[in-house]
Design a protein around this motif. Structure first.
Motif: not given
Length: 283
Positions: A157-186
């Motif tokens: 696999f292509y190496k992951r970028d730790p700066s893009l890890f959920l826990r390292n994102l700014p709070e606003g981006d983290r919440l938006e990403l979580l909502r997006s993931l929830e829509r994908g799981y739905r």
């Protein structure tokens, strides 16, 4: 260590999509070139094929004849297809699909597209044939080899970028990403028993984002439980039976199995295992 930038050929025709994608591709990690506004985007891509690492397609916009022209000339690029997750293959088997309401995941989809393509590219034979797509790739234009050398390809696999890890994102981006993931799981739950092909594509899309953003497994379970609870309340309110919802535990197990497989494949095959010395032998 900072990874080299990916140069992305965007064939998106909708200005709103272009604006949204540009907004999420922040920083120096990605260089987006808008070919969608060109008179002939595919011809421009073919002419400058060596300048791009990834292609961004909009479902239903690029004509099948143009896609076939790319394949027939051996131009196979890692691809993200923006549009409905329907189970259909638009370009090649390693493409990654991303619904328009989940563009918050675009950076993870791009990395997933590269990793899937590199894994697929390992099967390119000496005769130039590519095992997954059945097309021919000229020996003079081996994108997998170029990507492997330029991007520091490691293992499968292509190496992951730790700066893009959920826990390292700014709070606003983290919440938006979580909502997006929830829509994908739905999406994957809705199609899981109704449309297996679409469900598999939705699972791949969700798992790739989960892997590249390092989503904790307990958060995956939490998303599943919260959605099941919402479905249960809605069905009860409408007077429908809801005992069948327990069957969706299979979907959760399916997602977790795919995610575990992603982690397994991310370990380079030649990584030495450090075993303790035999009893009685000094280390």
């Amino acid at each position: 260590m900072t990874q080299p930038a990916l140069t992305i050929a965007s064939l998106l025709s909708d200005p709103r999509l272009v604006k949204a994608v540009t907004n999420w591709l922040k920083g120096e990690r990605y260089r987006l070139e808008d070919l969608g506004s060109s008179p002939d985007p595919v011809e421009e891509l073919l002419r400058r094929r060596d300048a791009f690492d990834v292609v961004l397609l909009q479902q239903g916009v690029t004509q099948p004849e143009a896609i076939e022209s790319m394949r027939s000339q051996g131009v196979l690029l890692p691809a993200v297809v923006v549009g409905e997750v329907s189970g259909r293959v638009d370009y090649h088997d390693a493409e990654v699909h991303l619904p328009q309401d989940q563009l918050e995941q675009i950076v993870y989809s791009l990395d997933a597209a590269v990793s899937r393509f590199l894994r697929m590219g390992l099967s390119v034979g000496r005769d130039g044939t590519e095992g997954s797509s059945g097309g021919a790739t000229p020996l003079s234009w081996r994108l997998p080899n170029r990507l492997q050398g330029r991007l520091g390809y490691l293992g499968v696999f292509y190496k992951r970028d730790p700066s893009l890890f959920l826990r390292n994102l700014p709070e606003g981006d983290r919440l938006e990403l979580l909502r997006s993931l929830e829509r994908g799981y739905r999406d994957l739950l809705i199609s899981y028993f109704r449309d297996p092909a679409a469900a598999n594509q939705a699972i791949e899309s969700f798992v790739h984002s989960a892997f590249f953003c390092d989503l904790p497994v307990n958060k995956v379970v939490e998303i599943h439980v919260d959605l099941m609870d919402a479905f249960w309340k809605q069905l009860r309110l409408e007077g429908h039976k809801n005992d069948f919802l327990q069957d969706y535990r299979l979907a959760l197990l399916d997602v977790l199995a795919h995610l575990c497989e992603m982690y397994r494949r991310s370990i380079p095959p030649d990584t030495p295992l450090e075993l303790p010395p035999p009893e009685g032998v000094a280390s």
